[in-house]
Design an enzyme around this catalytic site. Structure first.
Site, PDB file in Angstrom:
ATOM      1  N   TYR A   1       0.811  -1.213   0.000  1.00  0.00           N
ATOM      2  CA  TYR A   1       0.000   0.000   0.000  1.00  0.00           C
ATOM      3  C   TYR A   1       0.848   1.267   0.000  1.00  0.00           C
ATOM      4  O   TYR A   1       0.402   2.330   0.413  1.00  0.00           O
ATOM      5  CB  TYR A   1      -0.957   0.000   1.208  1.00  0.00           C
ATOM      6  CG  TYR A   1      -2.033  -1.069   1.140  1.00  0.00           C
ATOM      7  CD1 TYR A   1      -2.437  -1.607  -0.076  1.00  0.00           C
ATOM      8  CD2 TYR A   1      -2.668  -1.512   2.288  1.00  0.00           C
ATOM      9  CE1 TYR A   1      -3.421  -2.578  -0.132  1.00  0.00           C
ATOM     10  CE2 TYR A   1      -3.655  -2.487   2.241  1.00  0.00           C
ATOM     11  CZ  TYR A   1      -4.028  -3.013   1.027  1.00  0.00           C
ATOM     12  OH  TYR A   1      -5.008  -3.976   0.977  1.00  0.00           O
TER      13      TYR A   1
ATOM     14  N   LYS B   1       4.957 -14.119   4.134  1.00  0.00           N
ATOM     15  CA  LYS B   1       5.062 -14.975   2.961  1.00  0.00           C
ATOM     16  C   LYS B   1       6.509 -14.927   2.481  1.00  0.00           C
ATOM     17  O   LYS B   1       6.812 -14.671   1.304  1.00  0.00           O
ATOM     18  CB  LYS B   1       4.066 -14.483   1.890  1.00  0.00           C
ATOM     19  CG  LYS B   1       3.893 -15.403   0.715  1.00  0.00           C
ATOM     20  CD  LYS B   1       2.962 -16.566   0.947  1.00  0.00           C
ATOM     21  CE  LYS B   1       2.931 -17.450  -0.288  1.00  0.00           C
ATOM     22  NZ  LYS B   1       2.099 -18.639  -0.148  1.00  0.00           N
TER      23      LYS B   1
ATOM     24  N   ASP C   1      -1.144 -17.425   3.736  1.00  0.00           N
ATOM     25  CA  ASP C   1      -2.218 -18.170   3.071  1.00  0.00           C
ATOM     26  C   ASP C   1      -2.661 -19.357   3.929  1.00  0.00           C
ATOM     27  O   ASP C   1      -3.857 -19.606   4.111  1.00  0.00           O
ATOM     28  CB  ASP C   1      -1.801 -18.617   1.660  1.00  0.00           C
ATOM     29  CG  ASP C   1      -0.407 -19.224   1.597  1.00  0.00           C
ATOM     30  OD1 ASP C   1       0.311 -19.185   2.622  1.00  0.00           O
ATOM     31  OD2 ASP C   1      -0.030 -19.738   0.533  1.00  0.00           O
TER      32      ASP C   1
ATOM     33  N   ASP D   1     -10.492  -8.929   7.643  1.00  0.00           N
ATOM     34  CA  ASP D   1     -11.837  -9.008   7.045  1.00  0.00           C
ATOM     35  C   ASP D   1     -12.355 -10.449   7.074  1.00  0.00           C
ATOM     36  O   ASP D   1     -13.552 -10.694   7.270  1.00  0.00           O
ATOM     37  CB  ASP D   1     -11.826  -8.491   5.597  1.00  0.00           C
ATOM     38  CG  ASP D   1     -12.018  -6.980   5.513  1.00  0.00           C
ATOM     39  OD1 ASP D   1     -11.640  -6.289   6.483  1.00  0.00           O
ATOM     40  OD2 ASP D   1     -12.539  -6.496   4.494  1.00  0.00           O
TER      41      ASP D   1
HETATM   42 MG    MG Z   1     -10.174  -3.542   4.408  1.00  0.00          MG
END
Ligand code: MG
Ligand code: NAI
Length: 325
Positions: free
Chosen positions: A120, A166, A198, A226
């Site tokens: 990000y 990862k 994962d 989430d």
């Molecule tokens: Mg979000």
């Protein structure tokens, strides 16, 4: 001491759940004063920018900020706002409550997500001919900083630490992340486990009980938290705190929920629990506990909004929380 709270409802159900959370804060009355500021799609339409400079100034001047959500402009609002308050840690508790129909009722964990870099960082390029790239930035300093924060947070709560990564594929970037975490753990004599992000997604879905505090890079923290929202009964329940520096910004994990916005039926729980995290951040621990207990009581006994199978409005739920304080 009067603390000044910046209130930035934003778009969609932000305009519904944030006022509900402010009413709860007013009822607790820790002597806060509130200053409202605009951000998001609506103000972008009116003023040409989703994040007016005056909003940034209000947020920076305040002791803490309660934010709702922004629509399409979310990235242009929330990323700079988190930066404006100097936050580097995004704390996202995911807990199943009695009375809420949760997929995994045993879930009780907290994500400590690195909040400033990773994928990000905003460094994307269109090289033309259908080729696009993204630069993933991982620094030793930011990795150490989130590790220190995560180990402190876990130590205060007597919780175990799991580190998501990862590094088997992103060897250099997540290698740096893991090495930095390991150096911090070494210095403190702290224990931790690691999980490939994962594989962790699967294990969280199957057996969340084995995790307490999960320290993760930015994207992993976004996605896994989430996922955890799904385990505990939906996005309407999850609060978050953007902290690390003195100034903090508190916001529900959910977005503007355009499918239900304007109907007055959004679940205010996530926003109210975010307000509880704000109270705690400013040292009002007893008030924070009171708000949490009131929310838990309402989740157990009702009234509930439609996302939790009820038919109550946002205001009715807020009123019920306030009457229990
Ligand atoms: Mg979000
Ligand atoms: P969303 O969180 O807004 O909604 C996802 C689903 O969860 C919807 O069905 C919605 O009705 C439900 N939901 C969310 N919060 C709820 C609540 N408090 N009570 C009851 N139901 C609730 O995520 P979505 O649909 O992916 O994004 C919608 C908009 O929100 C987009 O424009 C997106 O950019 C923005 N967004 C903004 C964020 C922020 O400002 N931090 C975070 C996530 C999304």
């Amino acid at each position: 001491m009067t603390a000044e709270i910046a209130v930035v409802p934003g778009d969609g159900i932000g305009q519904e759940v944030v006022p509900a959370a402010v009413r709860v804060l007013e009822a607790v009355d820790p002597g806060f004063s509130f200053v409202e500021a605009d951000a998001g799609d609506a103000i972008a339409e009116a003023q040409g920018t989703p994040l007016p400079e005056s909003t940034v100034e209000t947020v920076q001047a305040a002791d803490a900020t309660l934010f709702g959500a922004a629509g399409e402009s979310a990235a242009d609002v929330i990323l700079p706002l988190r930066e404006a308050v100097g936050s580097f840690a995004n704390v996202r508790p995911a807990r199943a409550y009695p009375g809420v129909d949760a997929l995994r009722p045993e879930t009780d964990l907290v994500f400590v997500r690195e909040n400033t870099e990773g994928v990000y960082s905003g460094i994307e390029s269109d090289l033309g001919e259908g080729v696009t790239t993204l630069t993933r930035v991982v620094t030793e300093s930011a990795s150490r900083r989130i590790a220190e924060f995560g180990f402190d947070y876990a130590a205060e709560r007597g919780a175990d630490v799991t580190v998501a990564h990862k590094a088997n594929v992103m060897r250099v970037t997540d290698g740096t992340f893991l090495d930095s975490v390991d150096a911090v753990a070494d210095e403190r004599g702290a224990d931790y486990d690691t999980e490939l992000m994962d594989a962790l997604a699967t294990k969280l879905a199957l057996d969340p009980e084995q995790y307490d505090v999960i320290v993760c890079p930015n994207l992993a923290g976004d996605v896994l938290s989430d996922l955890a929202a799904g385990l505990v009964g939906g996005l309407g329940l999850l609060p978050s705190a953007n902290v690390g520096a003195e100034n903090g910004l508190f916001e529900p994990v959910h977005g503007t929920a355009p499918d239900i916005a304007g109907e007055g039926v959004a679940n205010p729980t996530a926003a109210i629990l975010s307000a509880a995290m704000l109270l705690e951040h400013l040292g009002h621990d007893e008030s924070a506990k009171g708000v949490r207990a009131a929310v838990e009581g309402v989740l157990e006994d009702g009234p509930r909004t439609p996302d939790l199978g009820g038919s109550a409005t946002t205001s009715e739920v807020a009123d019920a929380v306030i009457s229990r304080l």
